[in-house]
Design a protein around this motif. Structure first.
Motif, PDB file in Angstrom:
ATOM      1  N   LEU A 153      37.998  22.026  31.924  1.00 57.60           N
ATOM      2  CA  LEU A 153      37.008  22.163  30.847  1.00 57.60           C
ATOM      3  C   LEU A 153      36.579  20.776  30.347  1.00 57.60           C
ATOM      4  O   LEU A 153      35.394  20.545  30.094  1.00 57.60           O
ATOM      5  N   VAL A 154      37.552  19.879  30.218  1.00 54.53           N
ATOM      6  CA  VAL A 154      37.229  18.534  29.736  1.00 54.53           C
ATOM      7  C   VAL A 154      36.407  17.776  30.779  1.00 54.53           C
ATOM      8  O   VAL A 154      35.424  17.118  30.446  1.00 54.53           O
ATOM      9  N   ASP A 155      36.803  17.926  32.038  1.00 53.91           N
ATOM     10  CA  ASP A 155      36.083  17.248  33.127  1.00 53.91           C
ATOM     11  C   ASP A 155      34.621  17.658  33.176  1.00 53.91           C
ATOM     12  O   ASP A 155      33.751  16.863  33.569  1.00 53.91           O
ATOM     13  N   ALA A 156      34.358  18.915  32.808  1.00 56.61           N
ATOM     14  CA  ALA A 156      32.997  19.428  32.889  1.00 56.61           C
ATOM     15  C   ALA A 156      32.094  18.840  31.807  1.00 56.61           C
ATOM     16  O   ALA A 156      30.875  18.997  31.855  1.00 56.61           O
ATOM     17  N   GLU A 157      32.675  18.173  30.831  1.00 59.29           N
ATOM     18  CA  GLU A 157      31.875  17.603  29.759  1.00 59.29           C
ATOM     19  C   GLU A 157      31.294  16.261  30.180  1.00 59.29           C
ATOM     20  O   GLU A 157      31.998  15.413  30.728  1.00 59.29           O
ATOM     21  N   PRO A 158      30.044  16.040  29.878  1.00 60.73           N
ATOM     22  CA  PRO A 158      29.479  14.721  30.174  1.00 60.73           C
ATOM     23  C   PRO A 158      30.076  13.688  29.233  1.00 60.73           C
ATOM     24  O   PRO A 158      30.435  13.994  28.111  1.00 60.73           O
ATOM     25  N   SER A 159      30.166  12.474  29.720  1.00 62.29           N
ATOM     26  CA  SER A 159      30.703  11.398  28.903  1.00 62.29           C
ATOM     27  C   SER A 159      29.627  10.898  27.964  1.00 62.29           C
ATOM     28  O   SER A 159      28.478  10.767  28.353  1.00 62.29           O
TER      29      SER A 159
ATOM     30  N   GLU B  26      36.823   7.156  22.003  1.00 64.58           N
ATOM     31  CA  GLU B  26      37.510   6.974  23.274  1.00 64.58           C
ATOM     32  C   GLU B  26      36.944   8.041  24.189  1.00 64.58           C
ATOM     33  O   GLU B  26      37.003   9.229  23.861  1.00 64.58           O
ATOM     34  N   PRO B  27      36.394   7.680  25.354  1.00 61.74           N
ATOM     35  CA  PRO B  27      35.631   8.630  26.172  1.00 61.74           C
ATOM     36  C   PRO B  27      36.357   9.938  26.492  1.00 61.74           C
ATOM     37  O   PRO B  27      35.764  11.016  26.365  1.00 61.74           O
ATOM     38  N   TRP B  28      37.595   9.849  26.931  1.00 56.88           N
ATOM     39  CA  TRP B  28      38.244  11.085  27.341  1.00 56.88           C
ATOM     40  C   TRP B  28      38.510  11.990  26.148  1.00 56.88           C
ATOM     41  O   TRP B  28      38.320  13.200  26.218  1.00 56.88           O
ATOM     42  N   LEU B  29      38.930  11.414  25.024  1.00 59.57           N
ATOM     43  CA  LEU B  29      39.158  12.220  23.825  1.00 59.57           C
ATOM     44  C   LEU B  29      37.848  12.798  23.309  1.00 59.57           C
ATOM     45  O   LEU B  29      37.806  13.917  22.795  1.00 59.57           O
ATOM     46  N   GLN B  30      36.793  12.037  23.463  1.00 51.32           N
ATOM     47  CA  GLN B  30      35.468  12.510  23.096  1.00 51.32           C
ATOM     48  C   GLN B  30      35.133  13.774  23.869  1.00 51.32           C
ATOM     49  O   GLN B  30      34.677  14.774  23.315  1.00 51.32           O
ATOM     50  N   ARG B  31      35.365  13.709  25.162  1.00 54.20           N
ATOM     51  CA  ARG B  31      35.066  14.863  26.010  1.00 54.20           C
ATOM     52  C   ARG B  31      35.978  16.041  25.685  1.00 54.20           C
ATOM     53  O   ARG B  31      35.576  17.193  25.735  1.00 54.20           O
ATOM     54  N   LEU B  32      37.228  15.751  25.303  1.00 57.08           N
ATOM     55  CA  LEU B  32      38.134  16.825  24.912  1.00 57.08           C
ATOM     56  C   LEU B  32      37.585  17.544  23.678  1.00 57.08           C
ATOM     57  O   LEU B  32      37.564  18.778  23.610  1.00 57.08           O
ATOM     58  N   CYS B  33      37.128  16.760  22.706  1.00 58.01           N
ATOM     59  CA  CYS B  33      36.574  17.364  21.483  1.00 58.01           C
ATOM     60  C   CYS B  33      35.331  18.192  21.824  1.00 58.01           C
ATOM     61  O   CYS B  33      35.158  19.310  21.306  1.00 58.01           O
TER      62      CYS B  33
ATOM     63  N   ALA C 210      34.545  19.579  24.702  1.00 60.63           N
ATOM     64  CA  ALA C 210      34.931  20.762  25.477  1.00 60.63           C
ATOM     65  C   ALA C 210      35.485  21.847  24.560  1.00 60.63           C
ATOM     66  O   ALA C 210      35.168  23.028  24.699  1.00 60.63           O
ATOM     67  N   LEU C 211      36.322  21.434  23.607  1.00 65.74           N
ATOM     68  CA  LEU C 211      36.911  22.391  22.676  1.00 65.74           C
ATOM     69  C   LEU C 211      35.826  23.031  21.815  1.00 65.74           C
ATOM     70  O   LEU C 211      35.808  24.245  21.601  1.00 65.74           O
ATOM     71  N   ALA C 212      34.888  22.202  21.348  1.00 65.97           N
ATOM     72  CA  ALA C 212      33.791  22.727  20.534  1.00 65.97           C
ATOM     73  C   ALA C 212      32.935  23.696  21.338  1.00 65.97           C
ATOM     74  O   ALA C 212      32.367  24.647  20.799  1.00 65.97           O
ATOM     75  N   ARG C 213      32.871  23.479  22.630  1.00 66.25           N
ATOM     76  CA  ARG C 213      32.069  24.355  23.486  1.00 66.25           C
ATOM     77  C   ARG C 213      32.761  25.703  23.700  1.00 66.25           C
ATOM     78  O   ARG C 213      32.112  26.751  23.669  1.00 66.25           O
ATOM     79  N   VAL C 214      34.067  25.704  23.886  1.00 66.44           N
ATOM     80  CA  VAL C 214      34.735  26.978  24.193  1.00 66.44           C
ATOM     81  C   VAL C 214      35.090  27.791  22.948  1.00 66.44           C
ATOM     82  O   VAL C 214      35.284  29.006  23.045  1.00 66.44           O
TER      83      VAL C 214
END
Lengths: 239, 242
Positions: free
Chosen positions: A12-18, A27-34, A36-40
Motif C-alpha cells: 500500500l505504501v509502495d503504491a503511493e507516489p512520492s 521524510e519521503p517514506w513516512l510521507q507515503r505511509l501517511c 497510504a493510510l489516509a487513502r485506505v
C-alpha cells in the motif's frame, strides 16, 4: 505480526507516489505511509511524529496540509492525544474530541476542531521501553474507528516502527519485504535479546534493536533465530 | 481441588476493588488476578491471554514466569485449551491431560513434560465476544470443584471489567487502549529480563525473580521497575539471587 500483513502495508505504501509537502518537510517514506493510510481509511488524514535525539517530538510527515496543521497544533501547545499517547505508552483514542473536558488538553480542542479534527486517534510507535514516535489519525467527522480500521492503524504503526529502526541499518531502503522488513516475531526471545544486547554492548535499547536486526540482515537469518542464539549465549555480537 | 473459604474470596474482591480505585496499572492488575486464581482455585499455575487487534491470542501475565510455562502460554496462540476456549466462548477442561494428545499434540506433549496433568481455560467475556482466556494448570489429574469453577469465571469477569476502565469513551476504544498498553508492558518486562540476566549473570527465569522481588520490596509496579532497569541496568544493585 504476520508476513502477509507486513507485505500488505508495504505494498500500500509502495503504491503511493512520492511527494514532499509545500514546506519542504517530510521524510519521503513516512510521507507515503501517511498518504497510504489516509487513502485506505475513509475520510481520514494521518501524521507521524518522531522523537529526535534530544528527546523532543517533532512532526516528521503528514498525509495532507490539514493533517500537518493538526499535528502542529499539538506541538505548539504541548498537549493533545499524541502527547498523551507517547507519555502513557498506549493508544489514546478520542472518537469525539468535542466531548472531551477542556481541562484535559487546555487550548487544544478549539483549534483542532476548526482544523477538522473531530476525531483523533493517536498510536505510540514503540517496542517496549523504546519509544520512537507517534502515529496520529484524524477524521473530520466524529465516531469510532471500526475494528477493521483499528487493526489497520495498528498494522501501519507496526510497520512504521520497523521502518524507523531499519532506516538506521539500511538507509537507502533497498531491502524490502525480506528479512529486514519481514515479520518481527513477537517471540519473547527477541525482546529478551534486545535487553541482553543493551547490557552486553553498553548501548541504548534502540541501538540494541538495530544491532540485532542488522545481524539478522547480514547473516540472512530470522530475527527470532538470532535472538534465540543471543539468549542461549551461543552468539555474542562484537562491540 | 478443595472448596474455597468465603472469607478468602471476600478478601480478594476487596483487593480488586481497591486496585481499581487507586492508580491503575493493567499489567500489574492482571498479574494479581493470575496469582489470586492460583490461590483460590488451588492450582499450580495460571496465565492470562488476550486477543489482539487481529483476533490472535497474546500472552499478557502469569502467576509464574518460568520460561517453560511461558512457552506453554505462547504456544496456545496456535493450539491448546485457550485457543479452543476463545473460539467457542465456553470453558474448556481436561481433567487428565494424557487424553488430550489428539486434540492438542504439541501442547499436550509440552504440558506433560512440564509436569502438568490437568488444564482448565475460562473465557473473558464481553457481551457476545470472547476477548481472551484465563488458563489454569494443575499437577494432579482431576477437575476443579464446581464452586471453584464459578470463582474462576468470576475472576475472569473481573479481569474483563478492569480492561474496560475508561468510562468516557466506548468499550472498544477502552479495551484497545488497555490491551495495547498491556502488550507493550509485557515487552518491557521481557526486555528487562534480558538486561538483568546479562548484567547479573543469571538465567532469564532468575532475572524475573529479581525483578519481581525488587518490585515487591520497593513497593513499585512491576512495569515501573522494568522501565527503570532498562533505562539503568545498575538500578537493581544490591540484590542477589537467593
Amino acid at each position: 505480526m504476520s508476513r502477509d500483513r507486513v507485505a500488505r502495508v508495504w505494498s500500500l505504501v509502495d503504491a503511493e507516489p512520492s511527494r514532499v509537502d509545500a514546506d519542504g518537510r517530510g521524510e519521503p517514506w513516512l510521507q507515503r505511509l501517511c498518504s497510504a493510510l489516509a487513502r485506505v481509511l475513509p475520510a481520514c488524514g494521518a501524521g507521524v511524529t518522531v522523537q529526535t535525539l534530544d528527546g523532543a517530538l517533532g512532526v516528521a510527515a503528514a498525509s495532507d496540509p490539514a493533517s500537518a496543521a493538526l499535528e502542529d497544533t499539538q506541538f505548539a501547545l504541548g498537549v493533545g492525544p499524541c502527547v498523551d499517547a507517547f507519555a502513557w505508552r498506549r493508544p489514546v483514542l478520542t472518537p469525539t474530541l468535542a466531548a472531551v473536558d477542556e481541562r484535559r488538553w487546555p487550548g487544544y480542542a478549539t483549534p483542532a476542531l476548526e482544523r477538522g479534527g473531530a476525531a483523533v486517534f493517536a498510536f505510540p510507535l514503540q517496542v517496549g521501553a523504546a519509544r520512537l514516535g507517534v502515529l496520529d489519525i484524524y477524521r473530520a467527522r466524529r465516531g469510532s474507528l471500526s475494528t477493521y480500521e483499528l487493526a489497520l492503524a495498528l498494522d501501519f504503526g507496526a510497520v512504521a516502527v520497523r521502518r524507523l529502526l531499519d532506516a538506521r541499518v539500511d538507509p537507502a531502503g533497498r531491502q524490502q519485504g525480506g528479512v529486514l522488513t519481514g515479520a518481527l516475531d513477537n517471540r519473547m526471545e527477541v525482546y529478551q535479546a534486545q535487553g541482553i544486547l543493551l547490557a552486553q554492548l553498553s548501548v541504548g535499547l534502540e541501538e540494541a534493536m538495530v544491532r540485532l536486526r542488522a545481524h539478522a540482515y547480514a547473516t540472512d537469518r530470522r530475527v527470532s533465530d538470532v535472538a534465540k542464539d543471543v539468549v542461549t549465549g551461543r552468539l555474542r555480537l562484537p562491540r | 481441588m478443595p472448596g474455597v473459604a468465603a472469607d478468602r474470596l471476600a478478601t480478594v474482591f476487596v483487593e480488586v476493588a481497591d486496585t481499581l480505585i487507586d492508580e491503575f496499572d493493567v499489567v500489574d492488575f492482571l498479574h494479581m488476578v493470575t496469582r489470586r486464581t492460583v490461590e483460590l482455585a488451588d492450582v499450580t499455575a495460571a496465565g492470562l491471554l488476550l486477543a489482539d487487534h487481529h483476533g490472535e491470542l497474546q500472552f499478557v501475565a502469569a502467576s509464574d514466569e518460568r520460561t517453560e510455562l511461558l512457552e506453554l502460554f505462547q504456544l496456545q496462540g496456535h493450539e491448546g485449551p485457550c485457543l479452543d476456549c476463545h473460539r467457542t466462548g465456553s470453558p474448556v477442561t481436561y481433567t487428565d491431560l494424557t487424553s488430550a494428545t489428539t486434540a492438542w499434540p504439541a501442547f499436550t506433549r509440552q504440558a506433560l513434560a512440564a509436569g502438568f496433568r490437568s488444564v482448565h481455560a475460562v473465557p473473558l467475556r464481553l457481551r457476545q465476544e470472547t476477548i481472551g482466556a484465563l488458563n489454569l494448570f494443575g499437577t494432579t489429574a482431576g477437575s476443579l470443584a464446581p464452586e471453584n469453577g464459578s470463582i474462576v469465571q468470576a475472576l475472569a469477569d473481573v479481569a474483563t471489567i478492569a480492561l474496560l476502565q475508561e468510562r468516557a469513551i466506548g468499550q472498544r476504544e477502552a479495551l484497545a487502549q488497555q490491551l495495547q498498553g498491556a502488550l507493550n508492558s509485557r515487552v518491557v518486562i521481557e526486555q528487562a529480563k534480558g538486561v538483568i540476566a546479562q548484567t547479573y549473570g543469571v538465567s532469564i527465569d532468575d532475572a524475573f525473580v529479581l525483578l519481581r522481588d525488587h518490585a515487591r520490596r520497593s513497593r513499585r509496579l512491576l512495569s515501573d521497575v522494568a522501565h527503570l532497569v532498562v533505562a539503568d541496568p545498575t538500578s537493581l544493585s544490591g540484590l542477589s539471587v537467593e
